[in-house]
Design a protein around this motif. Structure first.
Motif, mmCIF file in Angstrom:
data_model
loop_
_atom_site.group_PDB
_atom_site.id
_atom_site.type_symbol
_atom_site.label_atom_id
_atom_site.label_comp_id
_atom_site.label_asym_id
_atom_site.label_seq_id
_atom_site.Cartn_x
_atom_site.Cartn_y
_atom_site.Cartn_z
ATOM 1 N N LEU A 20 -6.219 5.160 28.876
ATOM 2 C CA LEU A 20 -5.430 3.927 29.745
ATOM 3 C C LEU A 20 -5.895 2.898 29.879
ATOM 4 C CD1 LEU A 20 -3.959 6.592 32.445
ATOM 5 C CD2 LEU A 20 -2.635 5.522 30.532
ATOM 6 N N CYS A 21 -7.141 2.855 29.975
ATOM 7 C CA CYS A 21 -7.945 1.551 30.320
ATOM 8 C C CYS A 21 -7.730 0.544 28.825
ATOM 9 C CB CYS A 21 -9.443 1.519 30.608
ATOM 10 S SG CYS A 21 -9.707 2.110 32.300
ATOM 11 N N LEU A 22 -7.855 1.409 27.561
ATOM 12 C CA LEU A 22 -8.067 0.905 26.467
ATOM 13 C C LEU A 22 -6.474 0.496 25.892
ATOM 14 C CD1 LEU A 22 -10.643 2.560 24.735
ATOM 15 C CD2 LEU A 22 -10.763 0.521 25.824
ATOM 16 N N VAL A 23 -5.405 1.312 26.512
ATOM 17 C CA VAL A 23 -4.102 1.119 26.091
ATOM 18 C C VAL A 23 -3.336 0.193 26.814
ATOM 19 C CG1 VAL A 23 -2.017 2.339 25.677
ATOM 20 C CG2 VAL A 23 -4.210 3.457 24.990
ATOM 21 N N VAL A 24 -3.463 -0.027 28.122
ATOM 22 C CA VAL A 24 -2.595 -0.685 29.001
ATOM 23 C C VAL A 24 -2.544 -2.190 28.626
ATOM 24 C CG1 VAL A 24 -2.626 -1.714 31.329
ATOM 25 C CG2 VAL A 24 -2.757 0.591 30.926
ATOM 26 N N PRO A 25 -3.760 -2.877 28.208
ATOM 27 C CA PRO A 25 -3.565 -4.541 27.474
ATOM 28 C C PRO A 25 -2.550 -4.654 26.607
ATOM 29 C CG PRO A 25 -5.812 -3.947 28.134
ATOM 30 C CD PRO A 25 -5.091 -2.419 28.285
ATOM 31 N N PHE A 26 -2.537 -3.516 25.553
ATOM 32 C CA PHE A 26 -1.694 -3.495 24.409
ATOM 33 C C PHE A 26 -0.215 -3.455 24.758
ATOM 34 C CE2 PHE A 26 -5.604 -1.874 22.228
ATOM 35 C CZ PHE A 26 -5.566 -2.938 21.113
ATOM 36 N N GLY A 27 0.147 -2.611 25.627
ATOM 37 C CA GLY A 27 1.363 -2.397 26.301
ATOM 38 C C GLY A 27 1.855 -3.780 26.957
ATOM 39 N N ALA A 28 1.006 -4.283 27.761
ATOM 40 C CA ALA A 28 1.320 -5.461 28.430
ATOM 41 C C ALA A 28 1.523 -6.674 27.716
ATOM 42 C CB ALA A 28 0.124 -5.814 29.724
ATOM 43 N N LEU A 29 0.934 -6.660 26.497
ATOM 44 C CA LEU A 29 1.134 -7.911 25.710
ATOM 45 C C LEU A 29 1.910 -7.780 24.689
ATOM 46 C CD1 LEU A 29 -2.601 -9.150 25.530
ATOM 47 C CD2 LEU A 29 -0.620 -10.283 26.765
ATOM 48 N N LEU A 30 2.289 -6.549 23.977
ATOM 49 C CA LEU A 30 3.215 -6.329 22.983
ATOM 50 C C LEU A 30 4.553 -6.372 23.552
ATOM 51 C CD1 LEU A 30 1.676 -3.205 21.079
ATOM 52 C CD2 LEU A 30 1.972 -5.718 20.364
ATOM 53 N N VAL A 50 6.568 -8.821 24.885
ATOM 54 C CA VAL A 50 6.888 -10.180 25.184
ATOM 55 C C VAL A 50 8.037 -10.441 25.781
ATOM 56 C CG1 VAL A 50 7.062 -12.363 23.422
ATOM 57 C CG2 VAL A 50 5.661 -10.413 22.777
ATOM 58 N N GLY A 51 9.168 -9.836 25.799
ATOM 59 C CA GLY A 51 10.153 -10.222 26.426
ATOM 60 C C GLY A 51 9.746 -10.062 28.031
ATOM 61 N N SER A 52 8.736 -9.605 28.583
ATOM 62 C CA SER A 52 8.380 -9.759 30.056
ATOM 63 C C SER A 52 7.855 -10.984 30.348
ATOM 64 C CB SER A 52 7.579 -8.493 30.101
ATOM 65 O OG SER A 52 6.245 -8.718 29.735
ATOM 66 N N ILE A 94 -0.760 -24.258 38.658
ATOM 67 C CA ILE A 94 -1.132 -25.430 38.525
ATOM 68 C C ILE A 94 -0.581 -26.143 37.263
ATOM 69 C CG2 ILE A 94 -3.030 -24.739 40.001
ATOM 70 C CD1 ILE A 94 -4.651 -24.423 37.452
ATOM 71 N N GLY A 95 0.809 -26.340 36.842
ATOM 72 C CA GLY A 95 1.235 -26.892 36.020
ATOM 73 C C GLY A 95 1.307 -26.416 34.449
ATOM 74 N N ILE A 96 0.556 -25.021 34.404
ATOM 75 C CA ILE A 96 0.619 -24.265 33.380
ATOM 76 C C ILE A 96 1.669 -23.262 33.137
ATOM 77 C CG2 ILE A 96 -0.871 -22.540 31.712
ATOM 78 C CD1 ILE A 96 -3.492 -23.614 33.206
ATOM 79 N N PRO A 97 2.565 -23.160 32.074
ATOM 80 C CA PRO A 97 3.850 -22.348 32.002
ATOM 81 C C PRO A 97 3.407 -21.019 32.125
ATOM 82 C CG PRO A 97 3.873 -24.004 30.262
ATOM 83 C CD PRO A 97 2.615 -24.329 31.034
ATOM 84 N N PHE A 98 4.099 -19.951 32.688
ATOM 85 C CA PHE A 98 3.838 -18.709 32.917
ATOM 86 C C PHE A 98 3.368 -17.904 31.691
ATOM 87 C CE2 PHE A 98 5.270 -13.947 32.916
ATOM 88 C CZ PHE A 98 4.629 -13.645 33.996
ATOM 89 N N PHE A 99 4.007 -18.175 30.275
ATOM 90 C CA PHE A 99 3.688 -17.804 29.154
ATOM 91 C C PHE A 99 2.210 -17.643 28.790
ATOM 92 C CE2 PHE A 99 3.079 -17.832 24.315
ATOM 93 C CZ PHE A 99 3.807 -16.861 24.277
ATOM 94 N N TYR A 100 1.474 -19.043 29.229
ATOM 95 C CA TYR A 100 0.206 -19.341 28.710
ATOM 96 C C TYR A 100 -0.835 -18.479 29.971
ATOM 97 C CZ TYR A 100 1.909 -22.210 25.317
ATOM 98 O OH TYR A 100 2.735 -22.794 24.261
#
Length: 99
Positions: A21-31, A33-35, A44-50
């Protein structure tokens, strides 16, 4: 008896599930994209996406380090149990002394 080396089967343990789970969760979170494909809320002026992606860089490093530490613990436990299984058992003939 054969001189073939003893093979061990991989065992799924709760610790190994946590490691996965520790290794798979980042993939799921970043794949997914719609979220995070949006500009608000800005930090601090940086858009959420970044800033969301940069946050996951830090979180991924922490989760990978955690998975590695847990894997080391699992391997130490496996070696200890293997050593306990292969240790010579004491018998009544030698007075119960372990050689």
């Amino acid at each position: 008896m054969s001189n073939a080396p003893e093979t061990t089967r991989a065992v799924v343990t709760p610790l190994r599930v946590v490691i996965a789970l520790c290794l798979v969760v980042p993939f799921g979170a970043l794949l997914w994209v719609g979220s995070y494909a949006k500009t608000d809320p800005a930090f601090i002026g940086i858009p959420f996406f970044y800033w969301y992606q940069m946050l996951w860089v830090v979180l991924s490093a922490a989760l990978t380090m955690t998975a590695y530490r847990l894997w080391l613990r699992d391997q130490r436990a496996a070696r200890a149990s293997q050593a306990a299984r292969t240790a010579p058992a004491s018998t009544a003939e030698d007075g119960g002394a372990v050689k």
